[in-house]
Write a protein that holds these residues in place. Structure first.
Motif, PDB file in Angstrom:
ATOM      1  N   LEU A   8      -1.459  10.430  -5.235  1.00  0.00           N
ATOM      2  CA  LEU A   8      -1.463  11.840  -4.861  1.00  0.00           C
ATOM      3  C   LEU A   8      -0.366  12.627  -5.561  1.00  0.00           C
ATOM      4  N   ILE A  19       3.492  13.555   4.558  1.00  0.00           N
ATOM      5  CA  ILE A  19       2.516  12.496   4.305  1.00  0.00           C
ATOM      6  C   ILE A  19       3.190  11.135   4.286  1.00  0.00           C
ATOM      7  N   CYS A  23       2.109   8.044   6.666  1.00  0.00           N
ATOM      8  CA  CYS A  23       1.444   6.897   6.057  1.00  0.00           C
ATOM      9  C   CYS A  23       2.375   5.743   5.750  1.00  0.00           C
ATOM     10  N   ARG A  43      -2.596   5.680   0.832  1.00  0.00           N
ATOM     11  CA  ARG A  43      -2.576   7.117   1.083  1.00  0.00           C
ATOM     12  C   ARG A  43      -3.865   7.793   0.661  1.00  0.00           C
ATOM     13  N   ILE A  44      -4.792   7.018   0.091  1.00  0.00           N
ATOM     14  CA  ILE A  44      -6.088   7.555  -0.342  1.00  0.00           C
ATOM     15  C   ILE A  44      -7.196   6.654   0.183  1.00  0.00           C
ATOM     16  N   THR A  46     -10.972   7.077  -0.580  1.00  0.00           N
ATOM     17  CA  THR A  46     -12.147   7.720  -1.155  1.00  0.00           C
ATOM     18  C   THR A  46     -13.366   6.869  -0.819  1.00  0.00           C
ATOM     19  N   ASN A  65     -13.634  12.774   7.039  1.00  0.00           N
ATOM     20  CA  ASN A  65     -12.934  13.759   7.859  1.00  0.00           C
ATOM     21  C   ASN A  65     -12.253  13.091   9.046  1.00  0.00           C
ATOM     22  N   SER A  68      -9.130  11.344   7.705  1.00  0.00           N
ATOM     23  CA  SER A  68      -8.080  12.302   7.368  1.00  0.00           C
ATOM     24  C   SER A  68      -7.370  12.804   8.627  1.00  0.00           C
ATOM     25  N   VAL A  73      -4.281  10.816   5.827  1.00  0.00           N
ATOM     26  CA  VAL A  73      -4.449  10.392   4.440  1.00  0.00           C
ATOM     27  C   VAL A  73      -5.406  11.341   3.724  1.00  0.00           C
ATOM     28  N   ASN A  74      -5.434  11.234   2.411  1.00  0.00           N
ATOM     29  CA  ASN A  74      -6.394  11.987   1.612  1.00  0.00           C
ATOM     30  C   ASN A  74      -7.690  11.182   1.576  1.00  0.00           C
ATOM     31  N   SER A  75      -8.598  11.483   2.470  1.00  0.00           N
ATOM     32  CA  SER A  75      -9.878  10.788   2.529  1.00  0.00           C
ATOM     33  C   SER A  75     -10.981  11.786   2.240  1.00  0.00           C
ATOM     34  N   LYS A  76     -11.860  11.424   1.314  1.00  0.00           N
ATOM     35  CA  LYS A  76     -12.942  12.323   0.927  1.00  0.00           C
ATOM     36  C   LYS A  76     -14.126  11.505   0.435  1.00  0.00           C
TER      37      LYS A  76
END
Length: 328
Positions: A8, A19, A23, A43-44, A46, A65, A68, A73-76
Motif C-alpha cells: 500500500l 492502518i 493491522c 494489509r491487502i 484482493t 467490504n 475492510s 485492510v485494503n480489501s477489494k
C-alpha cells in the motif's frame, strides 16, 4: 512467491499510522509478523472473482467490504476471466483470495489439464454453492439437446474460464468437440448480447442461480434452456466426479418446469502464503457474513457451515481447518 503484504501507498502519516495500528507490523526481533488481536498480518486482501455481472463478482464485492470494515485492510474484488486466471493470479502472488470452480481447482491440485504442474500455492477455505450449467438459446433456434449444438455458433465462456472448462468437459462427455461447433469465447454479458443480436445460437452461462445476464435475456427474448440428461451426467461423473445432476428450478427465468442440467460446486480458495492466523480470521468472518452475502446474491444462501466442509477437492488451509475444528 511472496504475497503482497506491504504494497500500500499511504496518503498521509496519519493514515499510515492508523492502518499499521489496525493491522500490525513485522516483529523484527522474532522474525514473525504479528497482527493485532482484531487485525491481520497482511494489509491487502484482493479477491479475484469473475465477470462483472456474475455471482462471483457480486458476492466477492460484498465479502471484500466485510473484510475492510472488520479488519481495516485494503480489501477489494478484482474482475477477471474467472477460475483458471484466478488460480494463476494466486500462484503469481497478485491476489490473496479467489472464487473458482471445483473442476478447475481439481486440475490445479493434480497438475493436469490447464496446469502442467501441481499448484501448491493455492489452498481451499470452503466448498460454496453449486454452479448450474445453463445452456441458453432462443425458442425458435431448434436446439433442444446438447447434440443439437453441433454445427451451431456457441458461446462457451471466456477462454480458460471455469465456464469454458466445464463446457468443454461436458461436451466431451457427449462425444462433442469444439471441432463440431463454431466456438465463440464470450463472457456472460457478451454472450447475452450475442443471443440478442442473433450472432450466436446458444451460450453456456454457468453460474449460481439466478444469473443476471440470463434474467435480462428472459425479459428481452423468447428464451429457452437446454436440458441435460441426468443419466448421462451420472455416467460422465464416473471420470469427472465434480459433475452432479441438478435441476434449475421452475420459475427461475420464467420457465414453467424444472430443467435438468449438470452442476459443479464452487470453491473459495486462498494463498498458502497467508498465515494460519489470518486465514482463521478470514474464514471466521466469511461464515459470520453469510446472511449479508446471501442478501447480495441468492446463490450465497446455499452456503452452509456443514456443506462447506464437503466436496473439498484441494488441500485445506490450516487456518480454515482450525476454524472448522473449533466448530465440532
Amino acid at each position: 512467491m511472496k504475497v503482497r503484504k506491504y504494497g500500500l501507498l499511504f496518503g498521509s502519516a496519519l493514515l499510515s499510522a492508523s492502518i499499521f495500528a489496525a493491522c500490525g507490523d513485522s516483529d523484527k526481533d522474532g522474525g514473525e509478523s504479528k497482527g493485532s488481536a482484531d487485525g491481520l498480518d497482511t494489509r491487502i486482501v484482493t479477491i479475484a472473482t469473475g465477470g462483472s455481472s456474475g455471482p462471483y463478482n457480486i458476492i466477492g464485492t460484498t465479502l471484500a467490504n466485510e473484510y475492510s470494515n472488520e479488519f481495516g485492510v485494503n480489501s477489494k474484488p478484482q474482475s477477471t476471466g474467472a477460475s483458471v486466471e484466478n488460480i494463476n493470479l494466486i500462484k503469481e502472488g497478485k491476489v490473496e483470495m479467489a472464487f473458482v470452480m471445483s473442476d478447475v481447482l481439481t486440475e490445479a491440485a493434480e497438475g493436469i489439464g490447464n496446469f502442467p504442474e501441481k499448484v501448491d500455492e493455492v489452498q481451499q477455505i470452503a466448498a460454496l454453492y453449486p454452479n448450474y450449467v445453463q445452456i441458453v438459446t432462443t425458442a425458435d433456434s431448434g436446439i433442444k439437446t446438447i447434440e443439437d449444438l453441433k454445427g451451431k455458433r456457441v458461446a462457451v465462456g471466456d477462454q480458460n474460464s471455469g465456464v469454458e472448462v466445464n463446457a468443454r468437459n461436458l461436451l466431451n462427455g457427449f462425444g462433442i468437440t469444439y471441432d463440431d461447433l463454431k466456438v465463440d469465447y464470450l463472457g456472460y454479458a457478451e454472450a447475452a448480447d450475442g443471443l440478442k443480436s442473433g450472432s450466436v445460437d446458444a451460450a453456456f452461462l454457468t453460474s449460481g442461480l439466478p444469473n443476471s445476464s440470463v434474467m435480462e435475456l428472459a425479459a428481452s427474448i423468447d428464451l429457452a434452456l437446454v436440458a441435460v440428461d441426468p443419466a448421462k451426467i451420472e455416467e460422465i461423473a464416473k471420470d469427472q466426479p465434480y459433475f452432479v445432476a441438478m435441476d434449475i428450478p421452475a420459475d427461475t427465468y420464467g420457465n414453467t418446469e424444472a430443467i435438468p442440467t449438470a452442476a459443479i460446486m464452487n470453491a473459495l480458495v486462498v494463498s498458502s502464503e497467508l498465515s494460519e492466523d489470518d486465514v482463521y480470521k478470514l474464514t471466521k468472518k466469511f461464515f459470520e457474513s453469510l446472511d449479508t452475502l446471501g442478501n447480495s446474491h441468492q446463490a450465497a444462501t446455499e452456503i452452509t457451515l456443514e456443506s462447506a466442509q464437503k466436496g473439498m477437492v484441494a488441500p485445506v488451509h490450516p487456518g480454515a481447518q482450525k476454524y472448522y475444528d473449533e466448530q465440532k
